[in-house]
Design a protein around this motif. Structure first.
Motif, PDB file in Angstrom:
ATOM      1  N   ASN A 214     -44.455  96.270   7.553  1.00 56.79           N
ATOM      2  CA  ASN A 214     -45.733  96.135   8.262  1.00 56.79           C
ATOM      3  C   ASN A 214     -46.677  97.287   7.919  1.00 56.79           C
ATOM      4  N   ALA A 215     -46.129  98.520   7.802  1.00 52.56           N
ATOM      5  CA  ALA A 215     -46.962  99.660   7.430  1.00 52.56           C
ATOM      6  C   ALA A 215     -47.555  99.461   6.044  1.00 52.56           C
ATOM      7  N   ARG A 216     -46.742  98.982   5.118  1.00 53.63           N
ATOM      8  CA  ARG A 216     -47.221  98.735   3.748  1.00 53.63           C
ATOM      9  C   ARG A 216     -48.323  97.684   3.757  1.00 53.63           C
ATOM     10  N   ASN A 217     -48.095  96.595   4.487  1.00 59.20           N
ATOM     11  CA  ASN A 217     -49.089  95.524   4.524  1.00 59.20           C
ATOM     12  C   ASN A 217     -50.380  95.980   5.193  1.00 59.20           C
ATOM     13  N   ALA A 218     -50.249  96.787   6.255  1.00 59.08           N
ATOM     14  CA  ALA A 218     -51.447  97.283   6.938  1.00 59.08           C
ATOM     15  C   ALA A 218     -52.273  98.170   6.012  1.00 59.08           C
ATOM     16  N   LEU A 219     -51.587  99.014   5.246  1.00 53.89           N
ATOM     17  CA  LEU A 219     -52.312  99.894   4.326  1.00 53.89           C
ATOM     18  C   LEU A 219     -52.951  99.105   3.189  1.00 53.89           C
ATOM     19  N   ARG A 220     -52.295  98.050   2.744  1.00 56.32           N
ATOM     20  CA  ARG A 220     -52.921  97.189   1.735  1.00 56.32           C
ATOM     21  C   ARG A 220     -54.233  96.620   2.275  1.00 56.32           C
ATOM     22  N   LEU A 221     -54.204  96.145   3.520  1.00 56.39           N
ATOM     23  CA  LEU A 221     -55.407  95.578   4.117  1.00 56.39           C
ATOM     24  C   LEU A 221     -56.479  96.642   4.306  1.00 56.39           C
ATOM     25  N   ILE A 228     -59.225  89.213   5.494  1.00 59.38           N
ATOM     26  CA  ILE A 228     -57.972  88.540   5.823  1.00 59.38           C
ATOM     27  C   ILE A 228     -57.541  88.989   7.206  1.00 59.38           C
ATOM     28  N   ASP A 229     -57.155  88.037   8.036  1.00 58.31           N
ATOM     29  CA  ASP A 229     -56.680  88.350   9.383  1.00 58.31           C
ATOM     30  C   ASP A 229     -55.358  89.103   9.277  1.00 58.31           C
ATOM     31  N   PRO A 230     -55.291  90.344   9.809  1.00 57.43           N
ATOM     32  CA  PRO A 230     -54.036  91.107   9.736  1.00 57.43           C
ATOM     33  C   PRO A 230     -52.850  90.384  10.366  1.00 57.43           C
ATOM     34  N   ALA A 231     -53.122  89.474  11.290  1.00 53.68           N
ATOM     35  CA  ALA A 231     -52.032  88.730  11.923  1.00 53.68           C
ATOM     36  C   ALA A 231     -51.246  87.913  10.906  1.00 53.68           C
ATOM     37  N   GLU A 232     -51.900  87.555   9.799  1.00 52.43           N
ATOM     38  CA  GLU A 232     -51.202  86.790   8.769  1.00 52.43           C
ATOM     39  C   GLU A 232     -50.107  87.617   8.099  1.00 52.43           C
ATOM     40  N   TYR A 233     -50.237  88.930   8.159  1.00 53.34           N
ATOM     41  CA  TYR A 233     -49.256  89.819   7.555  1.00 53.34           C
ATOM     42  C   TYR A 233     -48.210  90.304   8.553  1.00 53.34           C
ATOM     43  N   TYR A 234     -48.468  90.141   9.838  1.00 54.09           N
ATOM     44  CA  TYR A 234     -47.612  90.765  10.848  1.00 54.09           C
ATOM     45  C   TYR A 234     -46.238  90.104  10.919  1.00 54.09           C
ATOM     46  N   ILE A 235     -45.206  90.953  10.928  1.00 49.87           N
ATOM     47  CA  ILE A 235     -43.828  90.497  11.084  1.00 49.87           C
ATOM     48  C   ILE A 235     -43.301  91.091  12.385  1.00 49.87           C
ATOM     49  N   SER A 236     -42.859  90.260  13.300  1.00 47.67           N
ATOM     50  CA  SER A 236     -42.371  90.740  14.585  1.00 47.67           C
ATOM     51  C   SER A 236     -40.930  91.230  14.453  1.00 47.67           C
ATOM     52  N   GLY A 237     -40.517  92.025  15.439  1.00 43.05           N
ATOM     53  CA  GLY A 237     -39.145  92.516  15.454  1.00 43.05           C
ATOM     54  C   GLY A 237     -39.016  94.004  15.233  1.00 43.05           C
ATOM     55  N   GLY A 238     -40.090  94.659  14.767  1.00 43.58           N
ATOM     56  CA  GLY A 238     -40.058  96.093  14.560  1.00 43.58           C
ATOM     57  C   GLY A 238     -40.446  96.857  15.815  1.00 43.58           C
ATOM     58  N   LYS A 239     -40.548  98.175  15.670  1.00 43.31           N
ATOM     59  CA  LYS A 239     -40.883  99.033  16.804  1.00 43.31           C
ATOM     60  C   LYS A 239     -42.218  99.749  16.622  1.00 43.31           C
ATOM     61  N   LEU A 240     -42.723  99.806  15.411  1.00 44.37           N
ATOM     62  CA  LEU A 240     -43.876 100.653  15.115  1.00 44.37           C
ATOM     63  C   LEU A 240     -45.197 100.039  15.555  1.00 44.37           C
ATOM     64  N   PHE A 241     -45.365  98.726  15.344  1.00 43.90           N
ATOM     65  CA  PHE A 241     -46.633  98.065  15.646  1.00 43.90           C
ATOM     66  C   PHE A 241     -46.421  96.858  16.552  1.00 43.90           C
ATOM     67  N   THR A 242     -47.405  96.604  17.424  1.00 44.53           N
ATOM     68  CA  THR A 242     -47.573  95.269  17.980  1.00 44.53           C
ATOM     69  C   THR A 242     -48.581  94.551  17.078  1.00 44.53           C
TER      70      THR A 242
END
Length: 348
Positions: A214-221, A228-242
């Protein structure tokens, strides 16, 4: 296959630790950088890739020989480990190795999208997941994105891909489909784990893998400024981001870097963030993140040595070896300098 009964974790971990000692060192990667593709193949023949190089050497040469040997060896290694495992450990490993089903599904979709030949697509497939030869053949025969999505309908990716297909048709890019595959993989992986002492560190490792992705994808965006809607990149199950945090931070690179620096991964990702700021290179950051995840998984494996975590850590390390050798061979074929090739490697 669903296995039952007691696990033989200690036995499998011991065998995996023995294999880890045969992985290429960073110094060996630097030797490979100075070689031609033919010399790289000969070097591989003197290591754990001997049987693959010998078996494929009559049909392929140069970079093609290296590519096929790498993928065949990777699949063989992981299928062997799965064959050692029993009981609950078998189930956990089988679920984790579905990452190669995700890899193969995305590889086929990218190949179709770019009009690659069937041979070119097949050369990048890694047969280490649950997809059997019939499924792989059906995917390779799919001539369109829609046909490939239909082939995957009854897999764990089917529901998410079907939901993302309309976005693909509207936007004309693969991002929605690729991320649907990743989300489905991690969602099944996390939700299927019953947490107890042997799996607590493994779950922590998986959460870190999701967080780092998720950190990598957020930095790409944040770097791309793409609509692009960041929600399209979001993967649930981690602890760092909602999901809402990712959407907010992906619009501001400085805030995103600051947020990660204040997180529980500050130590693991400090070097990676430093490379991002100093070199102004997203590629360098992504490689540093991969190295950080390897080191993090190693540490967790030593905290609880009789668990699946050291095995998952070896799987990551073996993937790194294959990706590094592939990057060197492709760099040589493309005429890159030694310095340019070394920047493509994940070195700890």
């Amino acid at each position: 296959m669903i296995a039952s009964g007691s696990s033989n974790t200690e036995y499998v971990v011991a065998r995996v630790r023995a294999r880890r000692g045969s992985l290429y060192s960073d110094e060996e990667y630097r030797k490979l950088i100075r070689m031609t593709p033919a010399e790289i193949a000969r070097f591989m023949e003197e290591s754990t890739y001997k049987s693959e190089i010998n078996a494929l050497g009559t049909r392929y040469s140069g970079v093609d020989l290296i590519e096929y040997a790498l993928n065949r060896n990777l699949a063989k290694q992981f299928n062997t480990i799965l064959g050692w495992a029993e009981g609950r450990l078998y189930n956990l490993l089988a679920q984790y190795l579905r990452k190669f089903d995700a890899w193969n599904a995305k590889t086929v979709l990218r190949g179709i999208y770019t009009d690659a030949s069937r041979e070119a697509i097949e050369s990048d497939l890694i047969r280490a997941g649950e997809f059997d030869d019939q499924m792989i053949s059906r995917l390779l025969e799919a001539g369109t994105i829609e046909a490939a999505v239909d082939v995957l309908e009854d897999t764990l990716f089917g529901e998410d891909l079907a939901a993302a297909f309309a976005d693909y048709e509207e936007e004309g890019v693969l991002v929605p489909l690729e991320n649907a595959i990743d989300r489905a993989y991690y969602d099944h992986l996390i939700t299927d784990i019953a947490v107890d002492e042997p799996t607590a560190q493994y779950r922590e490792f998986l959460q870190a893998e999701i967080d780092f992705r998720n950190a990598r994808n957020a930095l790409r965006l944040a770097r791309s400024a793409a609509a692009i809607d960041p929600a399209e990149y979001y993967i649930s199950g981690g602890k760092l981001f909602t999901e809402s945090q990712l959407a907010q931070l992906a619009s501001n690179l400085d805030e995103l870097v600051g947020y990660i620096r204040e997180s529980e991964y500050a130590d693991e990702l400090s070097d990676a963030l430093g490379q991002l700021e100093e070199a102004d290179s997203l590629i360098a950051f992504e490689h540093a993140v991969d190295a950080a995840l390897l080191e993090y998984s190693d540490r967790l494996g030593y905290v609880h040595p009789v668990s699946i975590t050291p095995i998952a850590s070896y799987i990551l390390a073996k993937e790194r070896e294959v990706e590094n050798i592939r990057a060197i061979a492709r760099g040589k074929e493309a005429g890159l300098s030694e310095e340019e090739i070394e920047r493509e490697l994940v070195i700890i």
